[in-house]
Design an enzyme around this catalytic site. Structure first.
Site, PDB file in Angstrom:
ATOM      1  N   HIS A  75       0.881  -1.190   0.000  1.00 25.13           N
ATOM      2  CA  HIS A  75       0.000   0.000   0.000  1.00 25.13           C
ATOM      3  C   HIS A  75       0.911   1.230   0.000  1.00 25.13           C
ATOM      4  CE1 HIS A  75      -3.524   2.341   0.628  1.00 25.13           C
ATOM      5  NE2 HIS A  75      -3.915   1.942   1.821  1.00 25.13           N
ATOM      6  N   HIS A 115      -2.267  -2.209  -9.675  1.00 23.27           N
ATOM      7  CA  HIS A 115      -3.290  -1.643  -8.807  1.00 23.27           C
ATOM      8  C   HIS A 115      -4.492  -2.564  -8.801  1.00 23.27           C
ATOM      9  CE1 HIS A 115      -5.980   1.250  -6.949  1.00 23.27           C
ATOM     10  NE2 HIS A 115      -4.886   1.920  -6.596  1.00 23.27           N
ATOM     11  N   ASP A 153       2.382   5.687  -6.474  1.00 26.24           N
ATOM     12  CA  ASP A 153       3.637   5.657  -5.720  1.00 26.24           C
ATOM     13  C   ASP A 153       4.881   5.733  -6.605  1.00 26.24           C
ATOM     14  OD1 ASP A 153       2.615   5.475  -3.084  1.00 26.24           O
ATOM     15  OD2 ASP A 153       1.991   3.425  -3.496  1.00 26.24           O
TER      16      ASP A 153
END
Ligand code: CMC
Length: 376
Positions: A220, A259, A313
Site C-alpha cells: 500500500h 493496482h 507511488d
C-alpha cells in the site's frame, strides 16, 4: 470449498460521495471534479473542504476553514514530551501512529462520535500530523523543534517545521499538489480499516492510528519508499532493462506498478510524472527520472497486456526525493494527506452506520476429540 473473495476483490462494502474511480479508463474524481482539475487549480485545504462537505467552499468558507485548521497546528506539550521519548532509530510511520494514538489520551472527551465533535477532532489530527513528523525528525537529528506558523498553508507549514526554513513557492506548490493527489481513493486498504473501526463506534484516534498501520505496508503506501530503494539498487539507466527482466522472471513485484482497481494508467501517476520531470530538472536529479522512465518502458513492454501500469507511488518517489525528503518520510507524506480521506470516510460511515462484520468460511476440521494436555 471456500467461497471467500480473496482480498475482497470486486466486493462493494460502502457507499461514498467522495471519490469516483473508473479503473478501466483511468479516471479519478473527487466529488465529481476530475483530479487533474484539482491538481491544477485547487489547494489541499480547499480539497479537504470539498471532500468533507461534498462541495467547493465560498471564499469566506475557505478562509474560515483555513483559520480553523491553522489554529490547530501546534502539538500539545504532553505529545511533544512523548515524542521526545521515542527512540531516534524508530521509523517515522511508527512515530506518527503512536503519537496520533496518544492524542486520544489527552482529549477529555475522546470517544464522542457526534458528527461535529468527530469532525473537529479529525481536523485537529490532520492539522497536527505535520508537527508530529517534524518534531520526531528534529528529535532524531538532535535539533530543536521549529514552531508551527499559522500564517502558512498546510504544505508550507510542514516544510517550514521540517527544514526550519521557508519553502520556495515552487516547493510549496509541489507539496500541495502531492497532498491533493493523495487525499482520497475509494475503499483502499487503509480507508477500509478506518471505516471498520468507525463502524464499531470506536473513537477517531483509534480509526486514524489503525489506518496509519494499514497504510505503511509495502503493498500500500509503503510502496513509494520501495520505489526509491529499487532505484538506488538498480543504480543506472543502463542496468534497468536487465534488472526488470530478472525481477519479473523471479516473480518479484515491482514497486509502484499495478493496482487492484486500475487496469489503465493511474491518473495521479500521469500528473506526478510531469511534476517529477520538472522537479528533477530543477534539482539536478535527471538521472533518477530517466531511470524511472526506463523502468516504465520496460514494464509497459513486459506487462501492460496484463493491465499493469505505474501507480501513484511510482513517480512520487522521484518527486519527494527531488524535494529533499528523506526516504523514510515518503510514506508519512502519503499519510499526512490521506488522514483527510480517512476522516471523511469515517464521517460517511457514522452518518449511516452499520457494524462492518463480514463472514469467514471455516475450512478446518470438525468433531475433533479433545486430547488432555498430559496425553499430548
Ligand atoms: N510487478 C509485477 N507483477 C505484478 C505487479 C507488479 N507490481 N502487480 C501485479 N502483478 C502481477 C501479479 O504477479 C499477478 O500476475 P499473475 O496473474 O501472473 O500471477 C497479477 O499481476 C495480479 O496481481 P495481484 O497481486 O493478484 O493483484 P492485486 O490486485 O492483488 O495487487 C497490488 C495489487 C497493488 C498489491 C500489486 O499490484 C502490487 O503488489 N504492486 C506493487 C506494490 C505497489 O506499488 N503498491 C501500491 C499500490 S497503489 C497506491 C496504494 O494503494 O498505496
Amino acid at each position: 470449498m471456500s467461497t471467500a473473495s480473496k482480498g475482497l476483490e470486486g466486493i462493494v462494502a460502502a457507499d461514498t460521495q467522495m471519490s469516483f474511480i473508473d479503473g478501466e479508463k483511468g479516471v479519478l474524481e473527487y466529488v465529481g471534479i476530475p483530479i487533474d482539475e484539482l491538481a491544477r487549480h485547487s489547494t489541499f485545504e480547499e480539497t479537504v473542504f470539498l471532500l468533507w462537505n461534498r462541495r467547493l467552499p465560498s471564499r469566506t468558507e475557505l478562509e474560515s476553514f483555513q483559520r480553523e485548521m491553522r489554529s490547530e497546528y501546534d502539538l500539545p506539550a504532553p505529545i511533544e514530551k512523548i515524542i521526545e521519548t521515542f527512540p531516534a532509530g524508530a521509523q517515522p510511520m511508527h512515530a506518527l501512529r503512536t503519537a496520533v494514538s496518544a492524542m486520544g489520551m489527552f482529549d477529555p472527551d475522546p470517544n464522542s462520535v457526534d458528527p461535529a465533535q468527530y469532525r473537529r477532532k479529525a481536523l485537529s489530527i490532520l492539522a497536527k500530523a505535520p508537527a508530529i513528523i517534524a518534531a520526531f525528525d528534529a528529535r532524531r537529528n538532535g535539533r530543536l523543534v521549529t514552531r508551527a506558523d499559522p500564517s502558512l498553508s498546510f504544505a508550507a507549514n510542514f516544510l517550514w517545521m521540517l527544514n526550519g526554513k521557508r519553502p520556495t513557492p515552487a516547493m510549496e506548490r509541489a507539496f500541495d499538489v502531492c497532498m491533493i493527489l493523495h487525499a482520497d481513493h475509494g475503499l483502499n486498504a487503509s480507508t477500509f480499516t478506518a471505516r471498520v473501526i468507525a463502524s464499531t463506534l470506536s473513537d477517531v484516534y483509534s480509526a486514524m492510528a489503525g489506518a496509519i498501520g494499514a497504510l505503511r505496508g509495502p503493498l500500500h503506501g509503503g510502496a513509494n519508499e520501495g520505489v526509491m530503494t529499487m532505484l538506488n539498487e538498480i543504480g543506472s539507466v543502463e542496468k534497468v532493462d536487465a534488472w526488470v527482466e530478472d525481477a519479473l522472471r523471479n516473480k518479484k513485484k515491482i514497486m509502484g506498478f499495478g493496482h487492484r482497481v486500475y487496469r489503465a494508467y493511474d491518473p495521479r501517476a500521469t500528473y506526478l510524472k510531469t511534476l517529477a520531470e520538472q522537479l528533477s530538472k530543477d534539482t539536478g536529479n535527471e538521472r533518477l527520472f530517466e531511470m524511472s522512465r526506463r523502468i516504465e518502458t520496460a514494464m509497459l513492454n513486459a506487462v501492460a497486456a496484463k493491465g499493469i501500469y505505474p501507480n501513484v507511488d511510482f513517480y512520487s518517489a522521484t518527486t519527494y526525493h527531488s524535494l529533499g525528503l528523506k526516504l523514510d518520510l515518503f510514506t508519512p507524506m502519503f499519510a499526512l494527506s490521506r488522514i483527510s480521506g480517512w476522516a471523511g470516510h469515517c464521517l460517511e460511515q457514522l452518518a449511516a452506520n452499520r457494524l462492518i462484520r463480514p463472514d469467514a468460511d471455516y475450512v478446518g476440521p470438525h468433531d475433533v476429540a479433545y486430547t488432555p494436555l498430559a496425553a499430548r
